[in-house]
Design an enzyme around this catalytic site. Structure first.
Site, mmCIF file in Angstrom:
data_model
loop_
_atom_site.group_PDB
_atom_site.id
_atom_site.type_symbol
_atom_site.label_atom_id
_atom_site.label_comp_id
_atom_site.label_asym_id
_atom_site.label_seq_id
_atom_site.Cartn_x
_atom_site.Cartn_y
_atom_site.Cartn_z
ATOM 1 C CG ASP A 212 11.307 3.771 -2.443
ATOM 2 O OD1 ASP A 212 11.411 4.727 -3.227
ATOM 3 O OD2 ASP A 212 10.227 3.452 -1.910
ATOM 4 C CD GLU A 248 13.003 8.805 -1.795
ATOM 5 O OE1 GLU A 248 12.372 9.655 -2.437
ATOM 6 O OE2 GLU A 248 12.447 7.884 -1.180
HETATM 7 C C1 QV4 Z 1 -3.830 6.863 -3.860
HETATM 8 C C2 QV4 Z 1 -4.277 8.138 -3.158
HETATM 9 C C3 QV4 Z 1 -4.031 8.018 -1.669
HETATM 10 C C4 QV4 Z 1 -4.759 6.815 -1.148
HETATM 11 C C5 QV4 Z 1 -4.371 5.557 -1.924
HETATM 12 C C6 QV4 Z 1 -5.218 4.393 -1.502
HETATM 13 O O1 QV4 Z 1 -3.540 9.243 -3.669
HETATM 14 O O2 QV4 Z 1 -4.469 9.184 -0.998
HETATM 15 O O3 QV4 Z 1 -4.449 6.633 0.198
HETATM 16 O O4 QV4 Z 1 -4.511 5.733 -3.342
HETATM 17 O O5 QV4 Z 1 -4.742 3.204 -2.035
HETATM 18 C C7 QV4 Z 1 0.778 6.027 -6.272
HETATM 19 C C8 QV4 Z 1 -0.193 7.125 -6.615
HETATM 20 C C9 QV4 Z 1 -1.003 7.543 -5.404
HETATM 21 C C10 QV4 Z 1 -1.702 6.329 -4.866
HETATM 22 C C11 QV4 Z 1 -0.618 5.315 -4.497
HETATM 23 C C12 QV4 Z 1 -1.198 4.031 -3.943
HETATM 24 O O6 QV4 Z 1 0.484 8.259 -7.115
HETATM 25 O O7 QV4 Z 1 -1.964 8.508 -5.789
HETATM 26 O O8 QV4 Z 1 -2.417 6.703 -3.698
HETATM 27 O O9 QV4 Z 1 0.161 4.975 -5.673
HETATM 28 O O10 QV4 Z 1 -1.920 3.372 -4.926
HETATM 29 C C13 QV4 Z 1 5.986 6.507 -6.361
HETATM 30 C C14 QV4 Z 1 5.116 7.665 -6.839
HETATM 31 C C15 QV4 Z 1 3.832 7.731 -6.057
HETATM 32 C C16 QV4 Z 1 3.131 6.393 -6.126
HETATM 33 C C17 QV4 Z 1 4.062 5.367 -5.488
HETATM 34 C C18 QV4 Z 1 3.490 3.973 -5.436
HETATM 35 O O11 QV4 Z 1 5.835 8.865 -6.697
HETATM 36 O O12 QV4 Z 1 2.984 8.722 -6.653
HETATM 37 O O13 QV4 Z 1 1.875 6.457 -5.466
HETATM 38 O O14 QV4 Z 1 5.260 5.296 -6.284
HETATM 39 O O15 QV4 Z 1 3.154 3.537 -6.705
HETATM 40 C C19 QV4 Z 1 7.687 11.533 -0.430
HETATM 41 C C20 QV4 Z 1 8.467 10.394 0.216
HETATM 42 C C21 QV4 Z 1 9.477 9.768 -0.727
HETATM 43 C C22 QV4 Z 1 8.855 9.428 -2.079
HETATM 44 C C23 QV4 Z 1 8.209 10.690 -2.630
HETATM 45 C C24 QV4 Z 1 7.540 10.435 -3.950
HETATM 46 O O16 QV4 Z 1 9.123 10.862 1.383
HETATM 47 O O17 QV4 Z 1 10.001 8.618 -0.128
HETATM 48 O O18 QV4 Z 1 7.243 11.171 -1.729
HETATM 49 N N1 QV4 Z 1 9.830 8.851 -3.020
HETATM 50 C C25 QV4 Z 1 9.978 7.382 -3.183
HETATM 51 C C26 QV4 Z 1 10.167 6.981 -4.633
HETATM 52 C C27 QV4 Z 1 8.872 7.190 -5.362
HETATM 53 C C28 QV4 Z 1 7.827 6.266 -4.814
HETATM 54 C C29 QV4 Z 1 7.931 6.035 -3.380
HETATM 55 C C30 QV4 Z 1 8.902 6.592 -2.605
HETATM 56 C C31 QV4 Z 1 7.041 5.022 -2.795
HETATM 57 O O19 QV4 Z 1 11.243 7.664 -5.197
HETATM 58 O O20 QV4 Z 1 9.037 6.987 -6.759
HETATM 59 O O21 QV4 Z 1 6.516 6.809 -5.097
HETATM 60 O O22 QV4 Z 1 7.695 3.774 -2.973
HETATM 61 O O23 QV4 Z 1 8.484 12.688 -0.535
#
Ligand code: QV4
Ligand code: CA
Length: 512
Positions: A212, A248
Site C-alpha cells: 500500500d 501501489e
Molecule cells: C482527514 C483529513 C486530513 C487531515 C486528517 C487529520 O482529510 O486533511 O490531515 O484527517 O487526521 C481517511 C479519510 C481522510 C482522513 C484520513 C485520516 O478519508 O479524510 O484525513 O483517513 O484520518 C484510504 C482512503 C483514505 C483514508 C485512508 C486512511 O482512501 O480516504 O483517509 O484510507 O483511512 C493517493 C495515494 C495512494 C492512496 C490513494 C487513496 O498515493 O497511495 O491516495 N491509496 C492507498 C489505498 C487507500 C488508502 C491509502 C493508500 C492509505 O489504496 O485505500 O486510503 O493507506 O493517491
C-alpha cells in the site's frame, strides 16, 4: 557450475515479479473486506475448482476503529499494530484460511500498510480492532512498539506536516498522506518491525504482498525491507521462492515521481489501464475499440511483465485515489463485463479481478458522499457473512463480480490460452473488434450501435464451440449460443448491439 548460473539467472529473472500462482492459473481476485472464514470457504467451493490463482485480502493487522463515519472501509488503512486481528478475523482464522486456500492451490496476497499508522487526529485509547492501547497525539503505539522518534515529523518540511505538492518527491515520501502518521523507514528499528510482520505472514504461508502507498516510501528503504523478507513456506512453495511483490504506485504521468523508480522492487499497479480502457469502452473523447489493436506498451503503459492490471480497484470504484470518472465498475454492469472480458482475453499484464460489496451512492455536487461506507454489517459493527444463492450469486449485498458467469468464464479462458500469442486481430474501424490467442481462444465485441454479422478467421480447430459469455459448456451441450468453426478456421459471428452482453468468446476447452 554452468547449471548453477543458469538456475540463478532464471531465478533472478522471475523472483519477486513472479506471482507464484500454480501452473495454469493466471489471475487473482480481490475479495475486498471479506472475512477469513468466508475466503477459506470460497477457495474450496469456488476459486479452486474454477482455476483462480489467488486472493488479494484486506489488511489483516490491527487497525483503528472509527465512529464518525461509522466503521468506514478505510479504517483498515490506519494500522495500530501488526497483530493479525481485524473485522475479517483473528490470527487463528487467518492461519486456517491460508492453509485451506493453499491446499486447493489458491494463494493469498496480503495488502500491507507499512507507510504509516493511524491518522494524527486518531486520539488515544483502545478504540482499535484488538483493543491495543495507542495515543496518536504522542505517537505511542505500544503494541508494536513505536514511539515518537519512529515517525517522520521532524523530517517533513511542509508547514502543515502534510503532503502539499505531489511534484516534490521529498514531501510525498516524508510528509503525512491525508494526516496519516508517517513512519521513519530509514530507521533500522522500524524496518525490523516491518520485516518481522512480513516474515510472520510468510511463515503462515502467504504468497506475496500488495504494498500500500508505495509511492510514499523511498524506493531505497522499500528495497531493503522487501529483500530482508524470507523465502516462501516450503510446505507449499519450492525452496528459494521469493514473495510476489506488487506495489501501489499511482503514476498517470506528469507527477514528480515515476513508477520506474520502483521497478527494482517488484511489479507495479498500472493505473493507466483501467482509466484508458474505461474511456474506450465508454466511447468518450472520440475513443474507439479499434484503437485497442496495440493495447499495452503501445498505449504508453509499462512493460507487460512488470504490470499488475485491473479495470477498477477498491479506491477508484468509489472516487478515491486516481483514475477519475471513466473507471468502470459493477454499477455499469454491461460495459464492465466487456472491459473485464477484454482484460482477461488480452495477454498484457498480470490480472486482478475486483470483487466488491454493494453500497448506495449518494451524489452531492458530483461526489458520492457515501464513499466511506464499510462492508455489509450488523449493528454491532461485525461483518455479515457471504451467503451463496441457489443461482450461485452472492447474498447480503456482496456483489461477487468474480462469480458473474461472463467474468468467471473469462478467467478460465485466460488459463486456457496462457502462453499463446496475441493473434488474428480484426476490427471494423469503429467499435467492433476481435482477436485470438494462438489457436486456443478467440473473442469478439460489438460495442457499436448497430448489428454485427461477420465471418472471421479464428485460428481455432474446426468444431462446434460454446460461447462462454451467453452461456457455457455443460456436459455435451451449450447453455448459450453455439459457434461453428469451419475446416478453414473461420466462423460466423452475429451479435446484436442490444444483446444483454454484446460480445462472445470461445476456447478449445469449451468445444463440444
Ligand atoms: C482527514 C483529513 C486530513 C487531515 C486528517 C487529520 O482529510 O486533511 O490531515 O484527517 O487526521 C481517511 C479519510 C481522510 C482522513 C484520513 C485520516 O478519508 O479524510 O484525513 O483517513 O484520518 C484510504 C482512503 C483514505 C483514508 C485512508 C486512511 O482512501 O480516504 O483517509 O484510507 O483511512 C493517493 C495515494 C495512494 C492512496 C490513494 C487513496 O498515493 O497511495 O491516495 N491509496 C492507498 C489505498 C487507500 C488508502 C491509502 C493508500 C492509505 O489504496 O485505500 O486510503 O493507506 O493517491
Ligand atoms: Ca512516507
Amino acid at each position: 557450475m554452468k547449471l548453477l548460473l543458469l538456475l540463478l539467472a532464471v531465478g533472478l529473472c522471475s523472483a519477486q515479479y513472479n506471482p507464484n500462482t500454480r501452473a495454469g492459473r493466471t489471475t487473482i481476485v480481490h475479495l475486498f473486506e471479506w472475512k477469513w472464514d468466508d475466503i477459506a470457504a470460497e477457495c474450496e467451493r469456488y476459486l479452486g475448482p474454477n482455476g483462480f490463482g489467488g486472493v488479494q485480502i484486506s489488511p489483516p493487522n490491527e487497525n483503528i476503529v472509527l465512529d464518525n463515519p461509522w466503521r468506514p472501509w478505510y479504517q483498515r488503512y490506519q494500522p495500530i499494530s501488526y497483530k493479525l486481528c481485524s473485522r475479517s478475523g483473528n490470527e487463528q482464522q487467518f492461519q486456517d484460511m491460508v492453509t485451506r486456500c493453499n491446499n486447493v492451490g489458491v494463494y493469498i496476497y496480503v495488502d500491507v500498510v507499512i507507510n504509516h499508522m493511524c491518522g494524527g487526529g486518531g486520539g488515544a485509547g483502545t478504540h482499535s480492532s484488538c483493543s491495543s492501547y495507542f495515543n496518536a497525539n504522542t505517537r505511542d503505539f505500544s503494541a508494536v512498539p513505536y514511539s515518537v522518534s519512529d515517525f517522520n515529523d521532524g523530517k517533513c518540511r511542509t508547514g502543515s506536516g502534510e503532503i502539499e505538492n505531489y511534484n516534490d518527491a521529498y514531501q510525498v515520501r516524508d510528509c503525512r498522506l491525508v494526516g496519516l502518521l508517517d513512519l521513519a523507514l530509514e530507521k533500522d528499528y522500524v524496518r525490523g518491525k516491518i520485516v518481522d510482520f512480513l516474515n510472520h505472514l510468510v511463515s503462515i504461508g502467504v504468497a506475496g504482498f500488495r504494498v500500500d502507498a508505495a509511492k510514499h516510501m523511498w524506493p531505497g528503504d522499500l528495497k531493503i525491507i522487501t529483500d530482508r523478507v524470507q523465502n516462501l513456506n516450503t510446505r507449499w512453495f519450492a525452496g528459494g521462492t521469493r514473495p510476489f511483490i506488487f506495489q501501489e504506485v499511482i503514476d498517470l504521468g506528469g507527477e514528480g515521481i515515476s513508477y520506474t523508480e520502483y521497478l527494482g522492487i517488484g511489479r507495479i499497479t498500472e493505473f493507466k489501464y483501467g482509466a484508458k480502457l474505461g474511456t474506450v469502452v465508454r466511447k468518450w473523447n472520440g475513443e474507439k475499440m479499434s484503437y485497442l489493436r496495440n493495447w499495452g506498451e503501445g498505449w504508453g503503459m509499462m512493460a507487460s511483465n512488470r504490470a499488475l492490471v485491473f479495470v477498477d480497484n477498491h479506491d477508484n470504484q468509489r472516487g478515491h485515489g486516481a483514475g477519475g470518472s471513466s473507471i468502470l465498475t459493477f454499477f455499469d454492469a454491461r460495459l464492465y463485463k466487456m472491459a473485464v472480458g477484454f482484460m482477461l482475453a488480452h495477454p498484457y499484464g498480470f490480472t486482478r479481478i475486483m470483487s466488491s460489496f454493494r453500497w448506495t451512492r449518494n451524489w452531492v455536487n458530483g461526489k458520492d458522499v457515501n464513499d466511506w461506507i464499510g462492508p455489509p454489517s450488523y449493528s454491532d459493527g461485525s461483518t455479515k457473512p457471504v451467503t451463496i444463492n441457489a443461482d450461485t450469486t452472492c447474498g447480503n449485498d456482496w456483489v461477487c463480480e468474480h462469480r458473474w458467469r461472463q467474468i468467471k468464464n473469462m478467467a478460465i479462458f485466460r488459463n486456457v490460452v496462457d502462453g499463446q500469442s496475441f493473434a488474428n486481430w480484426w476490427d471494423n474501424g469503429s467499435n467492433q473488434v476481435a482477436f485470438g490467442r494462438g489457436n486456443r481462444g478467440f473473442i469478439i465485441f460489438n460495442n457499436d450501435d448497430w448489428y454485427m454479422d461477420v465471418t472471421l478467421y479464428t485460428g481455432l480447430p474446426a468444431g462446434t464451440y460454446c460461447d462462454i459469455i451467453s452461456g457455457q459448456k455443460e456436459g455435451s451441450r451449450c447453455t448459450g449460443r453455439q459457434i461453428t468453426v469451419g475446416s478453414n478456421g473461420s466462423a460466423r459471428f452475429q451479435i446484436g448491439n442490444t444483446d444483454e452482453d454484446p460480445f462472445a468468446a470461445i476456447h478449445v476447452d469449451a468445444r463440444l
